[in-house]
Design a protein around this motif. Structure first.
Motif, PDB file in Angstrom:
ATOM      1  N   LEU A 167       0.840  -1.209   0.000  1.00  0.00           N
ATOM      2  CA  LEU A 167       0.000   0.000   0.000  1.00  0.00           C
ATOM      3  C   LEU A 167       0.874   1.258   0.000  1.00  0.00           C
ATOM      4  CD1 LEU A 167      -2.860   1.162   0.194  1.00  0.00           C
ATOM      5  CD2 LEU A 167      -2.579   1.156   2.679  1.00  0.00           C
ATOM      6  N   CYS A 168       1.927   1.193   0.848  1.00  0.00           N
ATOM      7  CA  CYS A 168       2.825   2.357   0.944  1.00  0.00           C
ATOM      8  C   CYS A 168       3.474   2.650  -0.399  1.00  0.00           C
ATOM      9  CB  CYS A 168       3.908   2.114   1.988  1.00  0.00           C
ATOM     10  SG  CYS A 168       3.320   2.423   3.648  1.00  0.00           S
ATOM     11  N   PHE A 169       3.934   1.625  -1.101  1.00  0.00           N
ATOM     12  CA  PHE A 169       4.572   1.867  -2.401  1.00  0.00           C
ATOM     13  C   PHE A 169       3.594   2.453  -3.406  1.00  0.00           C
ATOM     14  CE2 PHE A 169       8.252  -1.011  -1.344  1.00  0.00           C
ATOM     15  CZ  PHE A 169       9.189  -0.014  -1.481  1.00  0.00           C
ATOM     16  N   LEU A 170       2.335   1.916  -3.353  1.00  0.00           N
ATOM     17  CA  LEU A 170       1.327   2.435  -4.280  1.00  0.00           C
ATOM     18  C   LEU A 170       1.125   3.951  -4.044  1.00  0.00           C
ATOM     19  CD1 LEU A 170      -0.656   1.802  -6.515  1.00  0.00           C
ATOM     20  CD2 LEU A 170      -2.365   1.215  -4.789  1.00  0.00           C
ATOM     21  N   LEU A 171       0.954   4.275  -2.742  1.00  0.00           N
ATOM     22  CA  LEU A 171       0.721   5.697  -2.397  1.00  0.00           C
ATOM     23  C   LEU A 171       1.933   6.547  -2.792  1.00  0.00           C
ATOM     24  CD1 LEU A 171      -0.797   5.210   1.180  1.00  0.00           C
ATOM     25  CD2 LEU A 171      -2.031   5.820  -0.896  1.00  0.00           C
ATOM     26  N   LEU A 172       3.117   6.020  -2.464  1.00  0.00           N
ATOM     27  CA  LEU A 172       4.341   6.776  -2.710  1.00  0.00           C
ATOM     28  C   LEU A 172       4.598   6.976  -4.203  1.00  0.00           C
ATOM     29  CD1 LEU A 172       6.587   7.821  -0.749  1.00  0.00           C
ATOM     30  CD2 LEU A 172       7.963   5.984  -1.682  1.00  0.00           C
TER      31      LEU A 172
ATOM     32  N   PHE B  69      10.675   4.139   4.254  1.00  0.00           N
ATOM     33  CA  PHE B  69       9.425   4.829   3.917  1.00  0.00           C
ATOM     34  C   PHE B  69       9.361   6.215   4.576  1.00  0.00           C
ATOM     35  CE2 PHE B  69       7.264   0.733   2.642  1.00  0.00           C
ATOM     36  CZ  PHE B  69       7.117   1.134   1.322  1.00  0.00           C
ATOM     37  N   LEU B  70       9.812   6.245   5.843  1.00  0.00           N
ATOM     38  CA  LEU B  70       9.800   7.551   6.533  1.00  0.00           C
ATOM     39  C   LEU B  70      10.672   8.559   5.789  1.00  0.00           C
ATOM     40  CD1 LEU B  70       9.935   6.820  10.366  1.00  0.00           C
ATOM     41  CD2 LEU B  70       8.195   8.080   9.102  1.00  0.00           C
ATOM     42  N   LEU B  71      11.870   8.084   5.374  1.00  0.00           N
ATOM     43  CA  LEU B  71      12.779   8.983   4.649  1.00  0.00           C
ATOM     44  C   LEU B  71      12.159   9.449   3.332  1.00  0.00           C
ATOM     45  CD1 LEU B  71      16.256   7.256   5.146  1.00  0.00           C
ATOM     46  CD2 LEU B  71      15.396   9.329   6.221  1.00  0.00           C
ATOM     47  N   LEU B  72      11.489   8.507   2.614  1.00  0.00           N
ATOM     48  CA  LEU B  72      10.880   8.879   1.325  1.00  0.00           C
ATOM     49  C   LEU B  72       9.726   9.862   1.524  1.00  0.00           C
ATOM     50  CD1 LEU B  72      10.855   5.445  -0.541  1.00  0.00           C
ATOM     51  CD2 LEU B  72      12.213   7.451  -1.108  1.00  0.00           C
ATOM     52  N   ALA B  73       8.887   9.570   2.557  1.00  0.00           N
ATOM     53  CA  ALA B  73       7.745  10.456   2.820  1.00  0.00           C
ATOM     54  C   ALA B  73       8.245  11.864   3.133  1.00  0.00           C
ATOM     55  CB  ALA B  73       6.920   9.916   3.980  1.00  0.00           C
ATOM     56  N   LEU B  74       9.262  11.947   4.004  1.00  0.00           N
ATOM     57  CA  LEU B  74       9.841  13.267   4.331  1.00  0.00           C
ATOM     58  C   LEU B  74      10.414  13.929   3.084  1.00  0.00           C
ATOM     59  CD1 LEU B  74      11.749  12.862   7.700  1.00  0.00           C
ATOM     60  CD2 LEU B  74       9.954  14.511   7.155  1.00  0.00           C
TER      61      LEU B  74
ATOM     62  N   TYR C 279      -0.462  14.830   0.779  1.00  0.00           N
ATOM     63  CA  TYR C 279      -1.375  13.978   1.567  1.00  0.00           C
ATOM     64  C   TYR C 279      -0.942  12.525   1.480  1.00  0.00           C
ATOM     65  CZ  TYR C 279      -4.534  17.931   1.911  1.00  0.00           C
ATOM     66  OH  TYR C 279      -5.071  19.138   2.200  1.00  0.00           O
ATOM     67  N   LEU C 280      -0.606  12.093   0.247  1.00  0.00           N
ATOM     68  CA  LEU C 280      -0.206  10.693   0.051  1.00  0.00           C
ATOM     69  C   LEU C 280       1.069  10.392   0.839  1.00  0.00           C
ATOM     70  CD1 LEU C 280      -0.876  10.498  -3.802  1.00  0.00           C
ATOM     71  CD2 LEU C 280      -2.238   9.495  -1.991  1.00  0.00           C
ATOM     72  N   ALA C 281       2.019  11.305   0.759  1.00  0.00           N
ATOM     73  CA  ALA C 281       3.276  11.103   1.493  1.00  0.00           C
ATOM     74  C   ALA C 281       3.013  11.068   2.999  1.00  0.00           C
ATOM     75  CB  ALA C 281       4.255  12.223   1.152  1.00  0.00           C
ATOM     76  N   ALA C 282       2.085  11.926   3.461  1.00  0.00           N
ATOM     77  CA  ALA C 282       1.769  11.952   4.898  1.00  0.00           C
ATOM     78  C   ALA C 282       1.221  10.591   5.330  1.00  0.00           C
ATOM     79  CB  ALA C 282       0.758  13.055   5.185  1.00  0.00           C
ATOM     80  N   LEU C 283       0.360  10.022   4.494  1.00  0.00           N
ATOM     81  CA  LEU C 283      -0.230   8.709   4.818  1.00  0.00           C
ATOM     82  C   LEU C 283       0.869   7.653   4.904  1.00  0.00           C
ATOM     83  CD1 LEU C 283      -3.173   8.145   5.269  1.00  0.00           C
ATOM     84  CD2 LEU C 283      -3.361   7.284   2.924  1.00  0.00           C
ATOM     85  N   VAL C 284       1.778   7.675   3.926  1.00  0.00           N
ATOM     86  CA  VAL C 284       2.908   6.736   3.938  1.00  0.00           C
ATOM     87  C   VAL C 284       3.705   6.906   5.229  1.00  0.00           C
ATOM     88  CG1 VAL C 284       5.096   6.149   2.810  1.00  0.00           C
ATOM     89  CG2 VAL C 284       3.080   6.671   1.423  1.00  0.00           C
ATOM     90  N   GLY C 285       3.941   8.181   5.594  1.00  0.00           N
ATOM     91  CA  GLY C 285       4.712   8.481   6.795  1.00  0.00           C
ATOM     92  C   GLY C 285       4.034   7.904   8.031  1.00  0.00           C
ATOM     93  N   VAL C 286       2.708   8.058   8.126  1.00  0.00           N
ATOM     94  CA  VAL C 286       1.987   7.569   9.309  1.00  0.00           C
ATOM     95  C   VAL C 286       2.080   6.044   9.395  1.00  0.00           C
ATOM     96  CG1 VAL C 286      -0.307   7.321  10.339  1.00  0.00           C
ATOM     97  CG2 VAL C 286       0.430   9.535   9.433  1.00  0.00           C
ATOM     98  N   ILE C 287       1.856   5.374   8.255  1.00  0.00           N
ATOM     99  CA  ILE C 287       1.907   3.893   8.254  1.00  0.00           C
ATOM    100  C   ILE C 287       3.308   3.432   8.676  1.00  0.00           C
ATOM    101  CG2 ILE C 287       1.760   1.830   6.808  1.00  0.00           C
ATOM    102  CD1 ILE C 287      -0.288   3.394   5.068  1.00  0.00           C
ATOM    103  N   ALA C 288       4.319   4.071   8.116  1.00  0.00           N
ATOM    104  CA  ALA C 288       5.695   3.686   8.437  1.00  0.00           C
ATOM    105  C   ALA C 288       6.012   3.970   9.898  1.00  0.00           C
ATOM    106  CB  ALA C 288       6.659   4.454   7.541  1.00  0.00           C
ATOM    107  N   LEU C 289       5.500   5.088  10.389  1.00  0.00           N
ATOM    108  CA  LEU C 289       5.766   5.465  11.782  1.00  0.00           C
ATOM    109  C   LEU C 289       5.152   4.450  12.743  1.00  0.00           C
ATOM    110  CD1 LEU C 289       7.222   7.835  13.100  1.00  0.00           C
ATOM    111  CD2 LEU C 289       5.001   8.910  13.452  1.00  0.00           C
ATOM    112  N   VAL C 290       3.944   4.004  12.426  1.00  0.00           N
ATOM    113  CA  VAL C 290       3.293   2.992  13.268  1.00  0.00           C
ATOM    114  C   VAL C 290       4.152   1.728  13.287  1.00  0.00           C
ATOM    115  CG1 VAL C 290       1.283   1.465  13.467  1.00  0.00           C
ATOM    116  CG2 VAL C 290       0.973   3.900  12.924  1.00  0.00           C
TER     117      VAL C 290
END
Ligand code: ADP
Length: 567
Positions: free
Chosen positions: A136-141, A201-206, A161-172
């Motif tokens: 899911l994260c890759f799709l969003l990213l 993922f966190l690095l990519l989202a940031l 928004y998409l990156a933020a979602l990836v960041g949240v999933i990765a953070l969890v």
């Protein structure tokens, strides 16, 4: 201007950071893919028992890291831009196909396309397939990287928004590891997002946020104002500290074995504390900035006031200068006009006046003898006196004008003082006799000479002696005294007249000034002209007088030193 420079610097710095993130993620992907190729388990899952990063995941990280790296360049060449889009499209393709596998529960042969999973015989889940949340994260990213430049009217920049979602999933996922969810068993171990995957993922989202730091949410963060500065200072601790405090409390909970509610209470109050401190720090910073701004504003206002005052002062000075200049011009014009009038007066009045005088004298001679003739003769005398007075007045006015214009003409020469005085008094003696006043002279024994204009000397002497005779009552005395000094000769005119009031003395030499109530005729010009003439010849004219005790007018002229006779 300074604000714009700060925003520009922050934006450049963040873009550079996004490139670093992209490069790190690419490197991790490369290392893990190599580990799969050479079957090095420690690099796939960091530690036995931990979920592994799959080969497809590593590939997707290489692709999305590259896409981010290129997106972080200021002006990437078109070929690189196309490569970046192709990478992102591949990421979207791999992740969506994997998702299809999950949803339809089919095997498209995608999972082991690159490397065969050596753990496939363990019969755990789907060999080689990336975890569902990773998919899911890759799709969003992937989509986020593709629509980096897209702005919509409703939500602004969707990539953020998409990156933020990836960041949240990765953070969890990462927090889960930090909080001790380290041991996975069964299918969970196989399908969980790996530790390094969460970090990547966190690095990519940031990185998505950093690559376009002047847009959307990031406008505040990279802003030049106080808001931007605060966001840059507060965001990192707001991210890190709550996670850290949860980890510490959980560690303490495990080691001290205190009840769970107490642990939760600790976490909650720890977070309250952290946010209280952060909010207070923000308030304090705002407060300080505000008072600094006020101080600068006050200084600016007072500076403006000072500048305005200086401008007013300069304007007032300019006005004053203009007024003075105008006055000066006006004065020059007045002088010119007066000179013009005097020229007219001297020429146009003097000539008819002398005609009147001459005709009157002629008339008198032609008058018949007898009573009628006598009466008419008296009238001709009156006319003659009036003509004389008018002639005198015209001469005085002309003298005054040329003195004021510094244009008095002098015929300077050496003259014997005794001769000058005797000749000067010759005309005045009849007046003295007429006024029943004794006119005396007191001359020095030695002969001496002065340098002066002869006619002007007579004019001054007759003015002073004339005044003395005019104001001294009958039986009085007027004395002309001469006192030679080293470099000047002093001429004194004493009278036994009424004297001059002390308050009148300072004004005596002013033009048209006369003592009131003397009952004598005059123009008030005589003394002013006399002083002017004496000064023009290099001397001085003064008065000493006491009411009731007579007056003494004294003038000096430069003495001429006579060479001693030979022998
Ligand atoms: P005027 O033509 O009126 O005499 P002056 O300039 O000669 O003008 O004198 C100015 C005034 O000074 C006179 O009006 C008079 O009041 C006063 N004054 C001048 N000389 C004498 C004097 N010897 N005794 C008293 N007053 C004098």
């Amino acid at each position: 201007m300074a604000g714009e420079r700060i925003a520009e610097r922050v934006s450049v710095h963040l873009r550079r950071l996004s490139r670093v993130h992209g490069a790190v993620v690419m490197a991790v992907g490369l290392v893990v893919l190599t580990a799969w190729v050479f079957d090095l388990p420690s690099l796939k899952g960091l530690r036995p028992g931990l979920p592994t990063m799959k080969a497809n995941t590593a590939l997707c990280f290489i692709l999305s890291g590259a896409a981010l790296l290129i997106a972080g360049l200021t002006r990437p060449p078109p070929a690189l831009r196309r490569a970046s889009v192709a990478s992102a499209v591949l990421v979207v393709l791999i992740s969506s196909l994997t998702l299809v596998q999950y949803v339809l529960d089919v095997n498209l042969g995608l999972d082991e396309l690159l490397v065969v999973d050596p753990a496939r015989h363990v019969e755990l889940g789907y060999p080689g397939r990336m975890a569902p949340n990773t998919t899911l994260c890759f799709l969003l990213l992937g989509v986020a990287l593709l629509c980096l430049e897209v702005e919509t009217r409703v939500v602004g920049w969707p990539s953020q928004y998409l990156a933020a979602l990836v960041g949240v999933i990765a953070l969890v996922g990462l927090a889960g590891y930090l909080y001790g969810q380290q041991e996975f068993t069964g299918v969970a171990r196989y399908t969980q997002m790996a530790v390094h995957t969460t970090v990547c993922f966190l690095l990519l989202a940031l990185g998505v946020f950093e690559a376009r730091s002047t847009r959307g949410f990031m406008r505040v963060v990279s802003g030049p104002g106080l808001g931007g500065a605060l966001a840059r200072w507060l965001l990192p601790p707001a991210f890190v500290l709550p996670i850290l405090i949860g980890g510490v409390v959980l560690w303490a909970y495990h080691s001290a074995a205190f009840p769970l509610p107490f642990a939760l209470a600790l976490i909650a109050s720890g977070n309250v504390m952290i946010f209280t401190v952060l909010v207070w720090a923000a308030g304090f910073a705002l407060d300080r900035a505000e008072s600094q701004r006020l101080r600068i504003e006050e200084e600016r206002i007072s500076l403006q006031a000072r500048e305005q005052a200086a401008r007013d002062e300069a304007a007032a000075q300019q006005r004053e200068r203009t007024r003075a200049e105008n006055a000066e011009r006006d004065a020059q014009r007045a002088v010119r006009e007066r000179e013009d009038i005097l020229a007219v007066v001297s020429h146009d009045l003097k000539n008819p006046l002398s005609s009147i005088g001459m005709s009157t004298r002629l008339l008198r001679r032609l008058l018949p003898e007898g009573e009628l003739g006598e009466r008419m003769r008296k009238h001709t005398h009156t006319i003659e006196r009036s003509v004389e007075r008018m002639d005198r007045l015209i001469r005085d006015l002309l003298d005054m004008a040329s003195l004021q214009a510094d244009q008095v003409k002098l015929n300077l020469a050496s003259h014997d003082v005794e001769e000058l005085v005797r000749e000067g008094l010759l005309l005045l003696e009849p007046l003295a006799v007429e006024a029943c006043i004794e006119l005396r002279t007191r001359l020095p024994a030695e002969r001496c000479q002065v340098r002066c204009d002869r006619d002007r000397f007579f004019q001054v002497l007759s003015n002073l002696v004339g005044n003395a005779l005019k104001f001294t009552p009958e039986q009085g005395t007027v004395t002309v005294e001469v006192v030679p000094e080293a470099s000047a000769v002093r001429f004194l005119v004493h009278d036994t007249g009424p004297g001059i009031p002390a308050e009148a003395l300072p004004h005596l030499f002013e033009r048209f000034w006369r003592v009131e109530g003397t009952g004598k005729k005059g123009t008030g010009l005589g003394l002013a002209i006399s002083r002017g003439l004496v000064e023009a010849q290099g001397g001085t004219l003064d008065v000493r007088s006491e009411e009731g005790r007579g007056s003494t007018f004294c003038f000096t002229l430069p003495r001429v030193s006579v060479p001693a006779p030979p022998g």
